[in-house]
Design a protein around this motif. Structure first.
Motif, mmCIF file in Angstrom:
data_model
loop_
_atom_site.group_PDB
_atom_site.id
_atom_site.type_symbol
_atom_site.label_atom_id
_atom_site.label_comp_id
_atom_site.label_asym_id
_atom_site.label_seq_id
_atom_site.Cartn_x
_atom_site.Cartn_y
_atom_site.Cartn_z
ATOM 1 N N THR A 2 -32.766 -50.972 -27.648
ATOM 2 C CA THR A 2 -31.619 -49.729 -27.650
ATOM 3 C C THR A 2 -31.787 -50.348 -29.548
ATOM 4 O OG1 THR A 2 -32.266 -48.562 -25.678
ATOM 5 C CG2 THR A 2 -31.292 -47.342 -27.887
ATOM 6 N N PRO A 50 -30.603 -49.449 -20.488
ATOM 7 C CA PRO A 50 -31.356 -49.044 -21.220
ATOM 8 C C PRO A 50 -32.322 -50.164 -20.895
ATOM 9 C CG PRO A 50 -29.188 -48.568 -21.514
ATOM 10 C CD PRO A 50 -29.262 -48.758 -19.872
ATOM 11 N N GLY A 110 -19.185 -50.905 -23.306
ATOM 12 C CA GLY A 110 -19.708 -52.358 -23.224
ATOM 13 C C GLY A 110 -19.708 -52.890 -24.167
ATOM 14 N N ILE A 111 -20.010 -54.309 -24.017
ATOM 15 C CA ILE A 111 -19.580 -55.028 -24.951
ATOM 16 C C ILE A 111 -20.229 -57.010 -24.330
ATOM 17 C CG2 ILE A 111 -17.058 -55.237 -26.015
ATOM 18 C CD1 ILE A 111 -16.605 -57.826 -24.042
ATOM 19 N N THR A 149 -13.343 -41.315 -26.389
ATOM 20 C CA THR A 149 -12.589 -42.934 -26.523
ATOM 21 C C THR A 149 -13.289 -43.527 -27.866
ATOM 22 O OG1 THR A 149 -13.327 -44.418 -25.086
ATOM 23 C CG2 THR A 149 -11.585 -42.785 -24.242
ATOM 24 N N TYR A 150 -12.629 -44.699 -27.843
ATOM 25 C CA TYR A 150 -13.125 -45.645 -29.176
ATOM 26 C C TYR A 150 -12.152 -47.330 -29.093
ATOM 27 C CZ TYR A 150 -9.435 -44.042 -31.930
ATOM 28 O OH TYR A 150 -8.409 -44.147 -33.397
ATOM 29 N N ASN A 190 -19.021 -45.572 -20.912
ATOM 30 C CA ASN A 190 -20.460 -46.290 -21.917
ATOM 31 C C ASN A 190 -19.898 -47.690 -21.963
ATOM 32 O OD1 ASN A 190 -23.290 -46.315 -23.914
ATOM 33 N ND2 ASN A 190 -21.103 -46.733 -25.112
ATOM 34 N N ALA A 206 -8.498 -46.342 -26.590
ATOM 35 C CA ALA A 206 -7.864 -46.701 -25.868
ATOM 36 C C ALA A 206 -8.767 -47.353 -25.156
ATOM 37 C CB ALA A 206 -8.459 -45.796 -24.289
ATOM 38 N N ASP A 207 -8.873 -49.291 -24.959
ATOM 39 C CA ASP A 207 -9.406 -50.966 -24.840
ATOM 40 C C ASP A 207 -9.780 -50.445 -23.272
ATOM 41 O OD1 ASP A 207 -10.457 -52.365 -24.891
ATOM 42 O OD2 ASP A 207 -8.327 -53.634 -25.266
ATOM 43 N N MET A 220 -25.217 -53.156 -31.721
ATOM 44 C CA MET A 220 -25.356 -53.801 -30.594
ATOM 45 C C MET A 220 -26.695 -55.075 -30.803
ATOM 46 S SD MET A 220 -25.022 -54.351 -26.264
ATOM 47 C CE MET A 220 -23.257 -53.973 -26.170
ATOM 48 N N GLY A 231 -16.518 -44.964 -24.626
ATOM 49 C CA GLY A 231 -16.450 -45.785 -25.585
ATOM 50 C C GLY A 231 -17.922 -44.568 -26.285
ATOM 51 N N SER A 280 -17.831 -43.676 -29.657
ATOM 52 C CA SER A 280 -17.881 -43.699 -31.231
ATOM 53 C C SER A 280 -18.637 -43.792 -31.354
ATOM 54 C CB SER A 280 -16.407 -44.980 -31.545
ATOM 55 O OG SER A 280 -16.746 -45.382 -31.034
ATOM 56 N N ARG A 281 -20.128 -44.877 -31.344
ATOM 57 C CA ARG A 281 -20.761 -44.869 -31.710
ATOM 58 C C ARG A 281 -22.401 -45.388 -30.939
ATOM 59 N NH1 ARG A 281 -20.321 -51.052 -33.280
ATOM 60 N NH2 ARG A 281 -18.453 -51.029 -32.174
ATOM 61 N N GLY A 282 -23.181 -45.969 -31.264
ATOM 62 C CA GLY A 282 -24.758 -46.100 -30.667
ATOM 63 C C GLY A 282 -24.935 -44.962 -29.307
ATOM 64 N N ILE A 335 -23.519 -46.962 -17.794
ATOM 65 C CA ILE A 335 -24.299 -47.108 -18.939
ATOM 66 C C ILE A 335 -24.181 -48.493 -18.893
ATOM 67 C CG2 ILE A 335 -25.677 -47.431 -21.130
ATOM 68 C CD1 ILE A 335 -25.025 -44.282 -19.877
HETATM 69 N N1 LIG Z 1 -28.006 -51.341 -27.726
HETATM 70 C C1 LIG Z 1 -28.933 -51.980 -26.469
HETATM 71 O O1 LIG Z 1 -29.823 -52.522 -26.861
HETATM 72 C C2 LIG Z 1 -28.431 -50.819 -24.921
HETATM 73 C C3 LIG Z 1 -29.149 -51.449 -24.081
HETATM 74 C C4 LIG Z 1 -28.690 -51.998 -22.514
HETATM 75 C C5 LIG Z 1 -27.468 -51.092 -22.073
HETATM 76 N N2 LIG Z 1 -26.499 -51.580 -23.500
HETATM 77 C C6 LIG Z 1 -24.942 -50.519 -23.140
HETATM 78 O O2 LIG Z 1 -25.130 -49.658 -22.974
HETATM 79 C C7 LIG Z 1 -23.633 -49.635 -23.719
HETATM 80 C C8 LIG Z 1 -23.782 -49.398 -25.294
HETATM 81 O O3 LIG Z 1 -24.498 -49.633 -25.941
HETATM 82 P P1 LIG Z 1 -24.846 -49.856 -27.743
HETATM 83 O O4 LIG Z 1 -25.569 -51.225 -28.205
HETATM 84 O O5 LIG Z 1 -24.188 -48.662 -28.064
HETATM 85 O O6 LIG Z 1 -23.295 -50.314 -27.978
HETATM 86 P P2 LIG Z 1 -21.977 -50.399 -29.737
HETATM 87 O O7 LIG Z 1 -23.423 -49.891 -30.867
HETATM 88 O O8 LIG Z 1 -21.604 -51.730 -29.890
HETATM 89 O O9 LIG Z 1 -21.209 -49.273 -29.275
HETATM 90 C C9 LIG Z 1 -20.257 -49.478 -28.133
HETATM 91 C C10 LIG Z 1 -19.614 -48.463 -28.215
HETATM 92 O O10 LIG Z 1 -18.416 -48.741 -26.907
HETATM 93 C C11 LIG Z 1 -17.181 -48.767 -27.557
HETATM 94 N N3 LIG Z 1 -16.431 -49.702 -26.547
HETATM 95 C C12 LIG Z 1 -16.688 -51.541 -27.053
HETATM 96 N N4 LIG Z 1 -15.561 -51.626 -26.809
HETATM 97 C C13 LIG Z 1 -14.731 -51.093 -26.459
HETATM 98 C C14 LIG Z 1 -13.800 -51.587 -25.597
HETATM 99 N N5 LIG Z 1 -13.355 -52.608 -25.347
HETATM 100 N N6 LIG Z 1 -12.663 -49.566 -25.208
HETATM 101 C C15 LIG Z 1 -13.255 -49.152 -25.364
HETATM 102 N N7 LIG Z 1 -14.922 -48.594 -25.951
HETATM 103 C C16 LIG Z 1 -14.926 -50.094 -26.243
HETATM 104 C C17 LIG Z 1 -17.155 -49.142 -29.091
HETATM 105 O O11 LIG Z 1 -15.777 -48.666 -29.905
HETATM 106 P P3 LIG Z 1 -15.868 -48.856 -31.318
HETATM 107 O O12 LIG Z 1 -16.518 -48.478 -31.679
HETATM 108 O O13 LIG Z 1 -14.060 -48.187 -31.535
HETATM 109 O O14 LIG Z 1 -16.159 -50.243 -31.452
HETATM 110 C C18 LIG Z 1 -18.741 -48.343 -29.368
HETATM 111 O O15 LIG Z 1 -18.186 -46.598 -29.284
HETATM 112 C C19 LIG Z 1 -22.766 -50.854 -23.619
HETATM 113 O O16 LIG Z 1 -22.330 -50.793 -22.095
HETATM 114 C C20 LIG Z 1 -24.184 -51.728 -23.510
HETATM 115 O O17 LIG Z 1 -23.511 -52.840 -22.850
HETATM 116 C C21 LIG Z 1 -27.443 -50.669 -24.450
#
Ligand SMILES: NC(=O)c1ccc[n+]([C@@H]2O[C@H](COP(=O)([O-])OP(=O)(O)OC[C@H]3O[C@@H](n4cnc5c(N)ncnc54)[C@H](OP(=O)(O)O)[C@@H]3O)[C@@H](O)[C@H]2O)c1
Length: 246
Positions: free
Chosen positions: A191, A188, A96-97, A39-40, A94, A66-67, A195, A16, A18-20, A142
């Motif tokens: 952030t 975290p 996560g959804i 992966t993405y 990393n 890779a899902d 998401m 994961g 590709s973003r964030g 993460i």
């Molecule tokens: N943002 C927050 O406030 C926060 C706080 C605490 C924890 N987290 C955790 O931090 C991690 C990243 O969060 P983020 O905020 O950066 O999320 P995000 O901006 O939604 O980015 C999610 C990343 O995970 C990838 N991903 C999602 N589902 C996937 C799957 N089934 N298979 C492979 N890759 C997948 C996405 O790939 P694509 O780009 O291809 O969709 C993207 O690269 C997560 O585990 C989240 O739970 C986030």
């Protein structure tokens, strides 16, 4: 890495990336000198952007579709990363959804998808990566500060999956300690990523430091955990959330 000289070529796989937060992890580790595989699942454009940025800065990176809900795809991604990079010194899990709904409205489909990506996918990603990891490697997950304090209604399943990550990290740390591989979990708080888009102002009000985190701040902690200096820390869950859980 604790097992090699600084001059040794170091590699990292980010599930994961590709973003964030995952994109920040990939970029930061590339800056630290790691060759990167990421992966993405849904955004090849964003994955390609991260790869281009790393390459433009003189680093090396590849992206792999890779899902994380698909066990075979996870295994294949680790195999491909190891083939191209030669080994996997560091894995950052990393991907996560989040799905938000109160208990009486939560669908079975969403429950299963959350468990598949956020729990089973994390375990399988670690399992697949450590098969290609030399002794002295690093596993970094993460999680989320919701493992400590759920904070808002509708987040029961998300919090449950992240508590599962904090718990599995302890057991896996014991499993891998004989190989000198450390296993740690970053939790975290809010952030600024896709998401949390549209929620930033509301979240900011709930945080003692009166701001949300930046992905680069999580990247800095990942950088530390991946470094030689972090070799005595394992099984830990480190909360980085502006004081939200206090
Ligand atoms: N943002 C927050 O406030 C926060 C706080 C605490 C924890 N987290 C955790 O931090 C991690 C990243 O969060 P983020 O905020 O950066 O999320 P995000 O901006 O939604 O980015 C999610 C990343 O995970 C990838 N991903 C999602 N589902 C996937 C799957 N089934 N298979 C492979 N890759 C997948 C996405 O790939 P694509 O780009 O291809 O969709 C993207 O690269 C997560 O585990 C989240 O739970 C986030």
């Amino acid at each position: 890495m604790s097992n090699g000289s600084e001059a040794e070529h170091r590699t990292a796989l980010v599930f994961g990336g590709s973003r964030g937060i995952g994109a920040a992890a990939a970029s930061r580790l590339a800056t630290d000198g790691f060759s990167i595989a990421l992966t993405y699942v849904s955004r090849p454009d964003k994955a390609a952007e991260v790869v281009s940025t790393i390459e433009a800065a003189g680093g090396s990176a590849l992206s792999i579709k890779a899902d994380s809900a698909d066990p075979a795809a996870i295994k294949a991604a680790a195999t491909q990363a190891a083939e191209v990079l030669g080994k996997i010194d560091v894995v950052v899990v990393n991907a996560g959804i989040i799905r938000i709904a109160p208990v009486d409205a939560f669908t079975l489909e969403d429950l299963d998808q959350m468990l598949a990506v956020n729990v089973r996918g994390v375990f399988l990603a670690i399992q697949a990566a450590v098969r290609h990891m030399p002794d002295g490697g690093r596993v970094i997950t993460i999680g989320s500060n919701t493992a400590v304090r759920t904070g808002t209604p509708g987040a029961s399943v998300y919090a449950m999956t992240k508590a599962a990550v904090a718990s599995m990290v302890k057991g896996i740390a014991l499993d891998l300690a004989p190989r000198g591989i450390t296993v740690n979990n970053i939790q975290p708080g809010p952030t600024e990523t896709d998401m949390t888009a549209g929620m930033i102002e509301r979240l900011r009000e709930m945080i003692p430091l009166r701001r949300v985190g930046q992905p680069s701040e999580i990247g800095a902690l990942i950088s530390y955990l991946a470094s030689d200096q972090a070799g005595y820390m394992t099984g830990a869950s480190l909360t980085i959330d502006g004081g939200f859980v206090l």
